[in-house]
Scaffold this active site. Sequence first.
Site, PDB file in Angstrom:
ATOM      1  N   CYS A 236     -16.197   3.348   0.799  1.00 32.41           N
ATOM      2  CA  CYS A 236     -15.119   2.417   1.163  1.00 32.41           C
ATOM      3  C   CYS A 236     -14.621   2.610   2.589  1.00 32.41           C
ATOM      4  CB  CYS A 236     -13.972   2.523   0.167  1.00 32.41           C
ATOM      5  SG  CYS A 236     -13.107   4.091   0.163  1.00 32.41           S
TER       6      CYS A 236
ATOM      7  N   HIS B 284      -7.216   1.550  -6.626  1.00 31.75           N
ATOM      8  CA  HIS B 284      -7.504   0.770  -5.414  1.00 31.75           C
ATOM      9  C   HIS B 284      -8.324  -0.465  -5.796  1.00 31.75           C
ATOM     10  CE1 HIS B 284      -7.875  -0.246  -1.341  1.00 31.75           C
ATOM     11  NE2 HIS B 284      -8.627   0.730  -0.883  1.00 31.75           N
TER      12      HIS B 284
ATOM     13  N   ARG C  97       0.890  -1.170   0.000  1.00 26.51           N
ATOM     14  CA  ARG C  97       0.000   0.000   0.000  1.00 26.51           C
ATOM     15  C   ARG C  97       0.925   1.216   0.000  1.00 26.51           C
ATOM     16  NH1 ARG C  97      -5.410   1.235   1.888  1.00 26.51           N
ATOM     17  NH2 ARG C  97      -5.533   3.266   2.914  1.00 26.51           N
TER      18      ARG C  97
ATOM     19  N   GLN D 291     -10.441  -2.887  -3.246  1.00 30.12           N
ATOM     20  CA  GLN D 291     -11.685  -2.306  -2.748  1.00 30.12           C
ATOM     21  C   GLN D 291     -12.829  -2.544  -3.725  1.00 30.12           C
ATOM     22  OE1 GLN D 291     -12.491  -0.540   0.288  1.00 30.12           O
ATOM     23  NE2 GLN D 291     -14.469  -1.093  -0.599  1.00 30.12           N
TER      24      GLN D 291
ATOM     25  N   ARG E  90     -14.065  -6.965   2.048  1.00 24.80           N
ATOM     26  CA  ARG E  90     -12.639  -6.826   1.750  1.00 24.80           C
ATOM     27  C   ARG E  90     -11.914  -8.130   2.118  1.00 24.80           C
ATOM     28  NH1 ARG E  90     -10.097  -1.818   1.644  1.00 24.80           N
ATOM     29  NH2 ARG E  90      -8.203  -3.036   1.339  1.00 24.80           N
TER      30      ARG E  90
ATOM     31  N   ASP F 130     -16.867   8.833  -1.555  1.00 23.63           N
ATOM     32  CA  ASP F 130     -15.603   8.644  -0.844  1.00 23.63           C
ATOM     33  C   ASP F 130     -15.269   9.950  -0.152  1.00 23.63           C
ATOM     34  OD1 ASP F 130     -13.305   7.469   0.118  1.00 23.63           O
ATOM     35  OD2 ASP F 130     -12.289   7.340  -1.819  1.00 23.63           O
TER      36      ASP F 130
END
Length: 308
Positions: free
Chosen positions: A266, A134, A107, A137, A294, A225
Amino acid sequence: MNHFLDIHKTDKDQLRAIIDEAKAIKSARNGRPKAMPDDETPLDGRMVALIFEKPSTRTRVSFDVGVRQMGGQTMVLSGSDMQLGHGETIADTARVLSRFVDMIMIRTFDESVLEEMSDYATVPVINGLTDRTHPCQIMADILTFEEHRGPIAGKKVVWCGDGNNVCASFLHAAGQFGFDLTFTGPVQLDPEMEFVGLARNQGSTITIERDPFKAVEGADLVVADTWVSMHDAQSARERRHNMLRPYQVNEALMEAAGKDALFMHCLPAHRGEEVTSEVMDGPQSVIWDEAENRLHAQKAIMRWCIGG
């Protein structure tokens, strides 16, 4: 060995197989203790390095738990532990780590770090997030949508706010899974036209609509988001709030979308900013299923990476 770097870089049939595997993994664990290993332990005896240049809650916990449930062990490394790219090249770090571990999840900030890591690692590399994309996700989001509404192909997804890295992976997924996407947000924060073009070239309808109430008409899924990154300066935060305030997902917007539209985020969310508590805690929200998924989606990704 397979790397999982971005949704548009993975074959459509393989993406569908990963989603189907995630559904099976989740179903098999229904009602079982969270710490109990799977009956099949494809990571038994394997070590997985979890590298975090960017801090995380969901990514760290979900990957750590997923590896353990599949019989493996994790080594969690922060950016300060590794000094990635400072004094030793990313390529050399990838070569060294490949001698010690069986898989790498990273990450990071710059996409080039992920790319160089995967170019030189001799073990699978998974994109846990970059500033540009991402993918893990969005695999969880597709799993969540299909649990509630069936196949996502042909559906309408509406992205509200900033055309950021999560939005980018939704665009990748639109082309690969065959759904349409409408972006609604200020022109300054439009998604990358390269990714819009990729989805359109695969037959998806990608629309940019400045009026959020027009954008959500007929939506099957509304997604938001956070408006600001943890690294943004205060002045940047204020500018973004001013630009994005008209795109808040609230009860009025969800009413315009229709009672059958789902809401996703998310997380972490800033309640009262990009979304209201009434929507987050309301009947159309599936954010807690989304967060749990996830775990299941990433377990399926890891199995695929090692040829499972």
